[in-house]
Design a protein around this motif. Structure first.
Motif, PDB file in Angstrom:
ATOM      1  N   LEU A 242       5.264   2.429  -6.575  1.00 18.10           N
ATOM      2  CA  LEU A 242       6.289   2.211  -5.565  1.00 18.10           C
ATOM      3  C   LEU A 242       5.867   2.655  -4.164  1.00 18.10           C
ATOM      4  O   LEU A 242       6.271   2.053  -3.168  1.00 18.10           O
ATOM      5  N   ASP A 243       5.070   3.718  -4.064  1.00 15.08           N
ATOM      6  CA  ASP A 243       4.756   4.308  -2.763  1.00 15.08           C
ATOM      7  C   ASP A 243       3.326   4.073  -2.307  1.00 15.08           C
ATOM      8  O   ASP A 243       3.026   4.246  -1.120  1.00 15.08           O
ATOM      9  N   GLY A 244       2.423   3.760  -3.218  1.00 19.24           N
ATOM     10  CA  GLY A 244       1.023   3.690  -2.856  1.00 19.24           C
ATOM     11  C   GLY A 244       0.446   5.091  -2.704  1.00 19.24           C
ATOM     12  O   GLY A 244       1.034   6.076  -3.132  1.00 19.24           O
ATOM     13  N   LEU A 245      -0.688   5.200  -2.073  1.00 19.81           N
ATOM     14  CA  LEU A 245      -1.380   6.472  -1.934  1.00 19.81           C
ATOM     15  C   LEU A 245      -1.434   6.983  -0.499  1.00 19.81           C
ATOM     16  O   LEU A 245      -1.948   8.072  -0.248  1.00 19.81           O
ATOM     17  N   LEU A 246      -0.917   6.237   0.445  1.00 17.33           N
ATOM     18  CA  LEU A 246      -0.993   6.633   1.845  1.00 17.33           C
ATOM     19  C   LEU A 246       0.074   7.662   2.176  1.00 17.33           C
ATOM     20  O   LEU A 246       1.258   7.461   1.884  1.00 17.33           O
ATOM     21  N   ILE A 247      -0.327   8.803   2.774  1.00 14.57           N
ATOM     22  CA  ILE A 247       0.640   9.798   3.258  1.00 14.57           C
ATOM     23  C   ILE A 247       1.176   9.320   4.579  1.00 14.57           C
ATOM     24  O   ILE A 247       0.426   9.094   5.546  1.00 14.57           O
ATOM     25  N   ARG A 248       2.479   9.154   4.666  1.00 19.65           N
ATOM     26  CA  ARG A 248       3.097   8.607   5.870  1.00 19.65           C
ATOM     27  C   ARG A 248       3.659   9.733   6.743  1.00 19.65           C
ATOM     28  O   ARG A 248       4.310  10.647   6.232  1.00 19.65           O
TER      29      ARG A 248
END
Length: 207
Positions: free
Chosen positions: A195-201
């Protein structure tokens, strides 16, 4: 004087062929988990309380017995029941996490049998009926996951069918693949990856 094995065989009641087949399959499944598909008919006969010849009276070959037993062992009904019991009013993330845990446990507990199924049923002897049964089981599992995802279909960039397939892919790679970590990478993390992927936003938003 009769041996204990002979006495045990005498105590086994007469069964119809289909009942006998089912009883032998039930006895074989624990042996498959313990010994793999190399289990011997002698071990199976001892566990079932029958003579080895009885096995070949209801199965064409050891291969046929092992294939039938693998299919039965991999019956997804208990997992399907668990997925059906997930509360559809829960948030999507919670629903998917519960489903991912069930799928992860199914794959982890049966990884060696699933690998055996690939060799015996799909890459080994041609057995269209066994292949069809295994394919049907996969479709049932996929459809059950789709039903968990569908209430939030409008929130997703991909269809519930695709999301369900990706979840199965992640769980499968984690339990079967050479880089998997079945003990450390489980439901919530798999769902977060999906759902979120691996990128820290950050607060400004990352692109």
């Amino acid at each position: 004087m009769e041996s204990p094995a002979e006495n045990r065989r005498k105590r086994v009641p007469a069964m119809a062929p289909e009942e006998r087949r089912a009883a032998i399959i039930r006895a074989t499944i624990p042996l498959l988990h313990e010994h793999g598909v190399e289990v011997s008919t002698r071990q199976i006969a001892a566990a079932a309380g029958v003579a080895e010849g009885t096995i070949f009276g209801v199965f064409d070959s050891k291969h046929s017995l092992v294939v039938c037993s693998v299919i039965k062992a991999l019956d997804p009904q208990s997992t399907l029941d668990g997925v059906a019991a997930i509360d559809r009013s829960l948030p999507l993330r919670d629903r998917l996490t519960a489903a991912a845990e069930l799928i992860h446990d199914r794959f982890a507990d049966n990884a060696h049998l699933m690998n055996a199924a690939r060799r015996l049923i799909f890459a080994g002897h041609a057995d269209p009926d066994a292949q069809a049964r295994m394919s049907t089981n996969r479709e049932r599992l996929h459809a059950a996951l789709v039903s968990v995802i569908e209430p939030d279909a409008a929130r997703l960039r991909r269809s519930p069918e695709t999301v369900a397939r990706m979840l199965l892919l992640f769980c499968g790679a984690n339990t079967f693949g050479p880089f998997g970590d079945p003990d450390g990478f489980r439901g919530a993390e798999i769902v977060s990856l999906l759902l979120d992927g691996l990128l820290i936003r950050n607060s400004r938003g990352d692109r």
